[in-house]
Design a protein around this motif. Structure first.
Motif, PDB file in Angstrom:
ATOM      1  N   UNK A 312      33.235  31.699  49.768  1.00  0.00           N
ATOM      2  CA  UNK A 312      33.226  32.463  48.517  1.00  0.00           C
ATOM      3  C   UNK A 312      33.981  31.725  47.415  1.00  0.00           C
ATOM      4  N   UNK A 313      35.131  31.145  47.780  1.00  0.00           N
ATOM      5  CA  UNK A 313      35.886  30.354  46.797  1.00  0.00           C
ATOM      6  C   UNK A 313      35.045  29.181  46.287  1.00  0.00           C
ATOM      7  N   UNK A 314      34.392  28.490  47.219  1.00  0.00           N
ATOM      8  CA  UNK A 314      33.557  27.351  46.838  1.00  0.00           C
ATOM      9  C   UNK A 314      32.450  27.803  45.881  1.00  0.00           C
ATOM     10  N   UNK A 315      31.859  28.960  46.167  1.00  0.00           N
ATOM     11  CA  UNK A 315      30.824  29.496  45.294  1.00  0.00           C
ATOM     12  C   UNK A 315      31.338  29.752  43.888  1.00  0.00           C
ATOM     13  N   UNK A 316      32.527  30.335  43.772  1.00  0.00           N
ATOM     14  CA  UNK A 316      33.116  30.643  42.464  1.00  0.00           C
ATOM     15  C   UNK A 316      33.389  29.367  41.674  1.00  0.00           C
ATOM     16  N   UNK A 317      34.045  28.412  42.308  1.00  0.00           N
ATOM     17  CA  UNK A 317      34.418  27.187  41.579  1.00  0.00           C
ATOM     18  C   UNK A 317      33.199  26.316  41.269  1.00  0.00           C
ATOM     19  N   UNK A 318      32.213  26.316  42.163  1.00  0.00           N
ATOM     20  CA  UNK A 318      30.986  25.564  41.882  1.00  0.00           C
ATOM     21  C   UNK A 318      30.280  26.125  40.656  1.00  0.00           C
ATOM     22  N   UNK A 319      30.145  27.446  40.593  1.00  0.00           N
ATOM     23  CA  UNK A 319      29.452  28.076  39.463  1.00  0.00           C
ATOM     24  C   UNK A 319      30.173  27.785  38.148  1.00  0.00           C
ATOM     25  N   UNK A 320      31.489  27.919  38.141  1.00  0.00           N
ATOM     26  CA  UNK A 320      32.248  27.671  36.915  1.00  0.00           C
ATOM     27  C   UNK A 320      32.193  26.206  36.509  1.00  0.00           C
ATOM     28  N   UNK A 416      39.034  34.084  37.884  1.00  0.00           N
ATOM     29  CA  UNK A 416      38.067  34.936  38.579  1.00  0.00           C
ATOM     30  C   UNK A 416      38.611  35.398  39.933  1.00  0.00           C
ATOM     31  N   UNK A 417      39.282  34.508  40.635  1.00  0.00           N
ATOM     32  CA  UNK A 417      39.883  34.888  41.916  1.00  0.00           C
ATOM     33  C   UNK A 417      40.951  35.954  41.700  1.00  0.00           C
ATOM     34  N   UNK A 418      41.777  35.762  40.674  1.00  0.00           N
ATOM     35  CA  UNK A 418      42.829  36.752  40.384  1.00  0.00           C
ATOM     36  C   UNK A 418      42.218  38.109  40.044  1.00  0.00           C
ATOM     37  N   UNK A 419      41.150  38.112  39.276  1.00  0.00           N
ATOM     38  CA  UNK A 419      40.507  39.375  38.903  1.00  0.00           C
ATOM     39  C   UNK A 419      39.842  40.051  40.085  1.00  0.00           C
ATOM     40  N   UNK A 420      39.315  39.268  41.032  1.00  0.00           N
ATOM     41  CA  UNK A 420      38.617  39.844  42.190  1.00  0.00           C
ATOM     42  C   UNK A 420      39.572  40.300  43.281  1.00  0.00           C
ATOM     43  N   UNK A 422      43.292  39.865  43.111  1.00  0.00           N
ATOM     44  CA  UNK A 422      44.680  40.077  42.715  1.00  0.00           C
ATOM     45  C   UNK A 422      45.571  38.895  43.035  1.00  0.00           C
ATOM     46  N   UNK A 423      46.863  39.136  42.887  1.00  0.00           N
ATOM     47  CA  UNK A 423      47.835  38.056  43.092  1.00  0.00           C
ATOM     48  C   UNK A 423      47.834  37.563  44.527  1.00  0.00           C
ATOM     49  N   UNK A 424      47.627  38.479  45.489  1.00  0.00           N
ATOM     50  CA  UNK A 424      47.620  38.064  46.903  1.00  0.00           C
ATOM     51  C   UNK A 424      46.443  37.133  47.187  1.00  0.00           C
ATOM     52  N   UNK A 425      45.272  37.420  46.576  1.00  0.00           N
ATOM     53  CA  UNK A 425      44.113  36.552  46.746  1.00  0.00           C
ATOM     54  C   UNK A 425      44.342  35.188  46.134  1.00  0.00           C
ATOM     55  N   UNK A 426      45.022  35.190  44.976  1.00  0.00           N
ATOM     56  CA  UNK A 426      45.330  33.919  44.330  1.00  0.00           C
ATOM     57  C   UNK A 426      46.273  33.086  45.188  1.00  0.00           C
ATOM     58  N   UNK A 427      47.271  33.713  45.766  1.00  0.00           N
ATOM     59  CA  UNK A 427      48.212  32.997  46.635  1.00  0.00           C
ATOM     60  C   UNK A 427      47.513  32.470  47.886  1.00  0.00           C
TER      61      UNK A 427
END
Length: 535
Positions: A312-320, A416-420, A422-427
């Motif tokens: 999922x992370x790869x998908x987000x960063x690839x799209x951006x 986008x990760x932070x919005x999806x 939160x802070x725990x996901x970002x960490x």
């Protein structure tokens, strides 16, 4: 069982700003690099590059015989490992010519000792196990010819193949490639008890973005070590990284970050930028660290749940990344043709050259389990036609206009990760890219907002400024505090001057102004020297 796994691999990448190395000097360069310190660098392996490069047929023999004459034993103490052309990207003829060169070298070395000097070849741009088996059979055909014509000892398993995996979808599915390759080798009566493979770092970054390349490499290491257990083989991953962050950030200052980010590596490339654009004392210290650390490097294993989140992370960063990439690539491709040519490579646009392939985000979408990300990836328009530059010139071009490519897609992806999640996901994400702050901090010194605005269209600028601003917020980078201040250090003065000459050349629409082209190249080299690598 393979013994004496090399820790360091010298390469012929054209990423040095300070040193142009013609093919006539590459044999001498290899010998000096593999000699022990203090006469040489004490590296353990040389990758002779036939891929996309004008490497002469006889170079393998020159290097092998030269090493022997200098008291070294190729195939035992030091290693010569050619990278051959991929027949799907260049031609089968170029690939076979490389195999003939290697075979002649093996025969010639018999005059000195009975140790086979070349035991492995690297096959780039691997996408399937069938492709690897086809190459293995092609090697067998050449071996049979050598047996007939040169009375070479019969050897069904003359050369082992090192697959080089260079695209994000293939890296994420590396376990399938390895499993099928090993089982098909065994089905064809080839003995297999070990496998060396190479992880591409630059090309996946070029096609899918820096963050996607990092995460895909981490997934690949975990999956490769996991699949090695049921196959009952030992694996020895090679990391193909350069000096700048977008290409791996292999430097003395960052080496412990590299080792933490990519656990389980056994070999790391020492490319031209690192050898020629960095102080020799630093390089010697780096080599010492690698010799101490890599033999004991242990893999990190992910769970299936963790794999899914990484997809999922790869998908987000690839799209951006691709949103901005498609806006900037026409200008960057044109600029890349002005970058200094520091090795004798095939042209990007020619009858015998080739360019890199465009990304395939739909393949990433198949792995993603969040519908909004999946849909976004599938909607990206990849039908646009351009001859992509190589990763080195792409990186050099963007640095030269004030946009270190490590920022592209990164800031918006973090947000986008932070919005999806939160802070725990970002960490959680940052735990999977522990060196991101160090990569951005290094690159931030070379950001130039004024030149970004001068060079790119407004839509591209909007994406890029968002990326940089979010990165500033997340990591407290200081570049955004003085974004409107004109930087007066030598690097940014050279950048401003280079852009002025470039715009003048573009109006001429060709290279018909040799003095201006030479001046531009000199300034581009000087900037590369300051940052520690051309690209």
């Amino acid at each position: 069982m393979r013994e004496n796994i090399p820790v360091t691999m010298m390469t012929q990448h054209p990423d040095s700003a300070q040193e142009y190395v013609p093919i006539q000097k590459e044999s001498e360069e290899a010998i000096e690099s593999l000699k022990a310190i203090p006469d040489g660098l004490g590296l353990e392996e040389i990758m002779i590059d036939f891929e996309g490069k004008l490497t002469p047929y006889h170079q393998t023999a020159q290097i092998v015989i030269g090493l022997i004459q200098n008291g070294m034993t190729p195939g035992k103490e030091v290693f010569v490992t050619p990278r051959v052309a991929n027949a799907n990207e260049e031609t089968a003829f170029r690939q076979i010519m490389a195999f003939l060169s290697i075979t002649e070298t093996i025969v010639s070395a018999k005059e000195y000792n009975d140790i086979q000097p070349i035991i492995e070849v690297i096959l780039p741009m691997v996408s399937s196990a069938d492709e690897l088996i086809e190459v293995k059979k092609r090697i067998d055909s050449v071996a049979k010819l050598a047996e007939k014509e040169f009375k070479m000892k019969k050897n069904k398993d003359l050369l082992q193949i090192i697959p080089l995996i260079e695209e994000v979808p293939e890296l994420l599915n590396i376990d399938s490639i390895i499993y099928q390759f090993v089982t098909k080798l065994r089905d064809n009566d080839y003995p297999v008890d070990y496998l060396r493979f190479m992880l591409g770092r630059s090309d996946p970054a070029l096609s899918y973005g820096n963050v996607s390349a990092v995460l895909a490499n981490r997934v690949a290491l975990s999956k490769a070590y996991k699949i090695a257990e049921p196959l009952d083989i030992n694996i020895y991953p090679i990391f193909g990284g350069g000096a700048l962050p977008f290409r791996g950030h292999v430097t003395l200052e960052n080496i412990y970050n590299v080792l933490e980010t990519y656990p389980g590596l056994k070999t790391i490339t020492i490319q031209s930028g690192l050898r020629y654009d960095q102080p020799r004392t630093k390089l010697n210290e780096l080599i010492k660290i690698l010799n101490n650390e890599l033999p004991n490097s242990k893999a990190h294993f992910y769970s299936e749940t963790e794999y899914q989140q990484l997809y999922n992370y790869v998908g987000i960063f690839t799209a951006n990344y691709l949103d901005a990439f498609f806006e900037i690539i026409p200008e960057v491709a044109e600029l890349s043709d002005y970058m200094p040519k520091q090795r004798d490579r095939l042209a990007r646009k020619s009858g015998v050259g080739y360019a890199r392939d465009i990304a395939r985000p739909e393949e990433i979408a198949k792995l993603v389990n969040i519908e909004s990300i999946k849909n976004r990836l599938n909607k990206l328009n990849t039908d646009k036609k351009f001859a992509l530059p190589r990763a080195i010139t792409f990186t050099a071009s963007l640095y030269s206009v004030g946009l270190p490519p490590v920022f592209i897609g990164t800031g918006r992806g973090l947000n986008e990760i932070k919005n999806k999640w939160g802070k725990s996901g970002l960490n959680e994400f940052l735990n999977n890219y522990p060196s991101l702050k160090a990569d951005l901090k290094f690159a931030s010194k070379f950001v130039n907002f004024k030149n970004i605005n001068r060079f790119f269209n407004q839509k591209a600028v909007d994406y890029i400024e968002e990326d940089i601003n979010f990165c500033c917020d997340f990591f407290d980078l200081d570049i955004c505090r003085d974004k409107n201040i004109i930087k007066s250090d030598i690097y940014h003065m050279l950048m401003d001057s280079s852009l002025g000459v470039l715009f003048h050349l573009q109006k001429a629409s060709d290279f018909s102004r040799p003095k201006e082209v030479e001046l531009l190249e000199n300034w581009l080299k000087e900037m590369g020297s300051i940052r520690g690598s051309l690209g």
